[in-house]
Design a protein around this motif. Structure first.
Motif, PDB file in Angstrom:
ATOM      1  N   LEU B  90       0.719  -0.813   0.222  1.00 22.66           N
ATOM      2  CA  LEU B  90       0.472  -0.066  -0.020  1.00 22.66           C
ATOM      3  C   LEU B  90       0.954   1.554   0.089  1.00 22.66           C
ATOM      4  O   LEU B  90       1.604   1.131   0.575  1.00 22.66           O
ATOM      5  CB  LEU B  90      -0.971  -0.015   1.465  1.00 22.66           C
ATOM      6  CG  LEU B  90      -1.616  -1.340   1.413  1.00 22.66           C
ATOM      7  CD1 LEU B  90      -2.661  -1.356   2.167  1.00 22.66           C
ATOM      8  CD2 LEU B  90      -2.626  -1.208  -0.445  1.00 22.66           C
ATOM      9  N   LEU B  93       0.686   3.911   3.037  1.00 23.87           N
ATOM     10  CA  LEU B  93       1.348   3.525   4.034  1.00 23.87           C
ATOM     11  C   LEU B  93       2.988   3.523   4.423  1.00 23.87           C
ATOM     12  O   LEU B  93       3.965   3.091   3.417  1.00 23.87           O
ATOM     13  CB  LEU B  93       0.369   2.409   4.832  1.00 23.87           C
ATOM     14  CG  LEU B  93      -1.101   2.628   4.643  1.00 23.87           C
ATOM     15  CD1 LEU B  93      -1.997   1.725   5.246  1.00 23.87           C
ATOM     16  CD2 LEU B  93      -1.077   4.422   5.799  1.00 23.87           C
ATOM     17  N   PRO B  94       3.680   3.553   5.372  1.00 23.48           N
ATOM     18  CA  PRO B  94       4.807   3.906   5.506  1.00 23.48           C
ATOM     19  C   PRO B  94       4.905   1.816   5.647  1.00 23.48           C
ATOM     20  O   PRO B  94       4.371   1.088   6.311  1.00 23.48           O
ATOM     21  CB  PRO B  94       4.998   4.382   6.762  1.00 23.48           C
ATOM     22  CG  PRO B  94       4.087   4.869   7.667  1.00 23.48           C
ATOM     23  CD  PRO B  94       2.840   4.365   7.079  1.00 23.48           C
ATOM     24  N   GLU B  97       3.777   0.158   8.748  1.00 24.82           N
ATOM     25  CA  GLU B  97       2.334  -0.571   8.737  1.00 24.82           C
ATOM     26  C   GLU B  97       2.390  -1.176   7.361  1.00 24.82           C
ATOM     27  O   GLU B  97       1.080  -2.022   7.531  1.00 24.82           O
ATOM     28  CB  GLU B  97       1.604   0.923   8.011  1.00 24.82           C
ATOM     29  CG  GLU B  97       0.915   1.146   9.654  1.00 24.82           C
ATOM     30  CD  GLU B  97       0.530   2.731   9.277  1.00 24.82           C
ATOM     31  OE1 GLU B  97      -1.425   2.144   8.849  1.00 24.82           O
ATOM     32  OE2 GLU B  97       0.812   3.909   9.628  1.00 24.82           O
ATOM     33  N   LEU B 101       0.030  -4.991   8.470  1.00 19.43           N
ATOM     34  CA  LEU B 101      -1.163  -5.059   7.395  1.00 19.43           C
ATOM     35  C   LEU B 101      -1.749  -6.414   8.089  1.00 19.43           C
ATOM     36  O   LEU B 101      -3.255  -6.639   8.058  1.00 19.43           O
ATOM     37  CB  LEU B 101      -0.208  -4.776   6.227  1.00 19.43           C
ATOM     38  CG  LEU B 101      -2.828  -4.492   5.379  1.00 19.43           C
ATOM     39  CD1 LEU B 101      -2.602  -3.371   5.978  1.00 19.43           C
ATOM     40  CD2 LEU B 101      -1.781  -4.454   3.878  1.00 19.43           C
ATOM     41  N   PRO B 102      -1.176  -7.823   7.527  1.00 23.74           N
ATOM     42  CA  PRO B 102      -1.613  -8.665   8.266  1.00 23.74           C
ATOM     43  C   PRO B 102      -2.287  -8.546   9.495  1.00 23.74           C
ATOM     44  O   PRO B 102      -3.745  -9.295   9.273  1.00 23.74           O
ATOM     45  CB  PRO B 102      -1.143  -9.882   7.952  1.00 23.74           C
ATOM     46  CG  PRO B 102       0.525  -9.444   6.973  1.00 23.74           C
ATOM     47  CD  PRO B 102       0.222  -7.776   7.263  1.00 23.74           C
ATOM     48  N   ALA B 104      -3.611  -5.770  11.047  1.00 29.85           N
ATOM     49  CA  ALA B 104      -4.584  -5.727  11.312  1.00 29.85           C
ATOM     50  C   ALA B 104      -6.038  -5.845  10.243  1.00 29.85           C
ATOM     51  O   ALA B 104      -6.996  -5.970  10.436  1.00 29.85           O
ATOM     52  CB  ALA B 104      -4.493  -4.319  10.482  1.00 29.85           C
ATOM     53  N   ARG B 149       6.359  -9.129   5.672  1.00 33.42           N
ATOM     54  CA  ARG B 149       4.981  -9.435   6.208  1.00 33.42           C
ATOM     55  C   ARG B 149       4.383 -10.267   5.927  1.00 33.42           C
ATOM     56  O   ARG B 149       3.443 -10.890   6.447  1.00 33.42           O
ATOM     57  CB  ARG B 149       4.625  -8.165   4.839  1.00 33.42           C
ATOM     58  CG  ARG B 149       2.937  -8.097   4.391  1.00 33.42           C
ATOM     59  CD  ARG B 149       2.336  -6.974   3.341  1.00 33.42           C
ATOM     60  NE  ARG B 149       2.291  -7.686   1.818  1.00 33.42           N
ATOM     61  CZ  ARG B 149       2.445  -7.278   1.276  1.00 33.42           C
ATOM     62  NH1 ARG B 149       2.323  -6.039   0.893  1.00 33.42           N
ATOM     63  NH2 ARG B 149       2.670  -8.000  -0.153  1.00 33.42           N
TER      64      ARG B 149
END
Lengths: 301, 225
Positions: B90, B93-94, B97, B101-102, B104, B149
């Motif tokens: 994304l 987004l830094p 984040e 992400l997974p 969130a 990630r």
């Protein structure tokens, strides 16, 4: 995405992280806001028009329907006798609640808008008017006409039906048109939000692919978009509705003497109706975005 | 973990893969190799449910992919970490984040995760780049961010598609070391690559099996490497 209470709670509460996954879009956001506001503004007017037309149709239908007029044109010497004969006849007619000859002052007041205040009515051959109020059942106009013809040769019965019916029909049609306009406006909001949501979903194809890759369910992805568009439509429509209500308030009030021209505005509890516009716009946006998101996401792997 | 049984896949024309069987057991380390266009990426996509086989059966953690709906596939992705050849993020987004992400997305974001996230970023050597935006990263940094990630949910399987495709030799060594470390922690690893040097380097560190796609079928290679 279902219209369940849990969905609405989640929408209202919001999810900061979920909101952030879709990049902010300044220009389309402002366009959506603007269109929602403009449509809400128009919706307020369509509703005001519709409700005012409804009031007109109701008042012309009810109040005028129960009143009619007998006009007596007679040579000066016979006027009083013919008026008395007509009144007597009317009182004996079933379906007539009351009959009353208008006084000279009342007749002058009726003519005043056309001839000015200083008209010497007494010196003119002005016909005598008798105001007839019907009972709920009403009378038989054809029978009354025949009897008047026989007993009071100078009398003419006018039951107003001739000019009242097309006016009531026009007002009723105007009322219908107002509601159709409101429906069209709602449909336009839905179409506009669908287009904007489709554009947003297409523009964010990479975002959706990334979210899908890291295990986001369709509901999670859809909610990020749905929440955004619902809030935009709600905000825009609230602003538009507020402006619309102010504009309706600023309309010159229809004065009481204007008679059948009711003011274009809201009366009493009708003021609550325009307040429904923002939540309805939000609901339309919610459904439109949810459907668009489901269609787009369903087509992906 | 992931089983393919007599799987065939075609993109509409002729079959790209046919009659292909593969079992990725817990804790195994596999390389997948073969010429460009042989179907390495397609096979990986079959392994994480992005594609459904035209015939045969793919089972993710015991469930048949053909009977899984979109949400079931999404939930299985939380147990499979994927590193793509061209890692996508994304972009607004830094890095920190993006790596988180997974969590969130799975609704598992917790206040205490910051410490873990810092450790993970240090492990892939991105501590100083945590607040950078993905477009500002170099190729190697993107690959390492994608790896971080992929593993933040502590998945059982890590699938990597040409993870060393656009980084230099030194960086590919570092990435390989990270993947080997993951394997030692018990993760199942499958790496698609055509970099034979990398495979040789890995064989020195870990018990790796090499699979080769040729003529639409999967062969066990290894002795010749």
């Amino acid at each position: 995405m279902k219209l369940s209470p849990a969905t609405f709670r989640a929408l209202a509460k919001g999810d900061k992280a979920a909101d952030r996954v879709v990049p902010p879009t300044g220009f389309t956001a402002r366009l959506t806001l603007f269109v929602a506001a403009a449509m809400a503004f128009l919706a307020v007017f369509a509703l005001a028009l519709s409700l005012a037309a409804g009031r007109l149709a109701a008042s012309w239908g009810d109040e005028l329907a129960r009143a009619s007029t007998v006009r007596i044109s007679a040579p000066e010497g016979q006027m009083a006798a013919q008026t008395a004969a007509a009144l007597r006849l009317l009182e004996q007619t079933t379906g007539v609640a009351s009959a009353r000859a208008l006084s000279e002052a009342e007749q002058q007041a009726l003519l005043e808008p056309w001839f000015g205040p200083d008209l010497p009515v007494a010196s003119l051959p002005v016909p005598q008017l008798i105001e007839v109020i019907e009972t709920e059942q009403g009378y038989d106009p054809a029978g009354l006409r025949l009897r008047l013809q026989a007993e009071v040769p100078g009398a003419v019965l006018d039951d107003h039906a001739r000019w009242r019916k097309p006016l009531v029909a026009a007002a009723a049609r105007l009322n219908l048109l107002g509601w159709v306009s409101a429906l069209l406006i709602a449909a336009t909001v839905g179409a506009m939000v669908t287009l904007a949501a489709n554009a947003a979903l297409a523009a964010n194809a990479q975002v959706i692919a990334v979210l899908r890759l890291v295990g986001a369910t369709d509901i999670y992805i859809a909610r990020a978009f749905v929440r955004r568009f619902t809030l935009r439509a709600l905000t825009g429509a609230a602003a538009g509705t507020a402006l619309g209500i102010v504009a309706v308030l600023l309309m010159p009030a229809g004065s009481e003497t204007a008679g059948f021209l009711t003011g274009l505005g809201f009366r009493d509890w009708h003021w609550l109706i325009p307040l429904l516009v923002p939540p309805l716009a939000a609901a339309v946006a919610f459904i439109a975005t949810a459907v668009a998101a489901r269609r787009v996401l369903g087509g992906l792997s | 973990m992931i089983e393919l049984e007599n799987v065939a896949y075609s993109y509409g024309g002729g079959e790209l893969l046919s009659d292909l069987s593969l079992q990725l057991g817990a804790g195994s380390f596999h390389f997948l190799t073969g010429p460009s266009g042989a179907g390495k990426t397609t096979l990986l996509k079959l392994c994480y449910g992005a594609l459904r086989p035209t015939s045969g059966q793919v089972r993710l953690f015991g469930s048949d992919v053909t009977h899984m709906d979109r949400d079931a596939i999404a939930l299985s992705r939380r147990r499979v970490g994927v590193v793509h050849q061209d890692c996508q993020f994304l972009d607004h987004l830094p890095v920190a984040e993006n790596v988180a992400l997974p969590l969130a997305v799975a609704g598992q974001a917790v206040p205490g995760q910051d410490e873990n996230l810092r450790e993970l970023l240090a492990w892939v050597g991105l501590t100083g780049r945590a607040m950078a935006l993905p477009p500002e990263l170099s190729g190697g940094e993107r690959q390492r961010a994608a790896l971080a990630r992929a593993v933040i949910m502590s998945p059982e399987v890590v699938l990597a598609d040409e993870p060393t495709g656009n980084v230099d030799w030194e960086m590919s060594q570092r990435l390989l070391t990270l993947l080997v470390e993951l394997n030692r922690m018990g993760k199942t690893i499958l790496i698609a690559t055509h970099d034979l040097q990398l495979i040789r380097a890995a064989k020195a560190q870990v018990q790796a099996r090499v699979l080769r796609i040729s003529n639409r079928r999967l062969q066990t290679a290894g002795a010749d490497l």
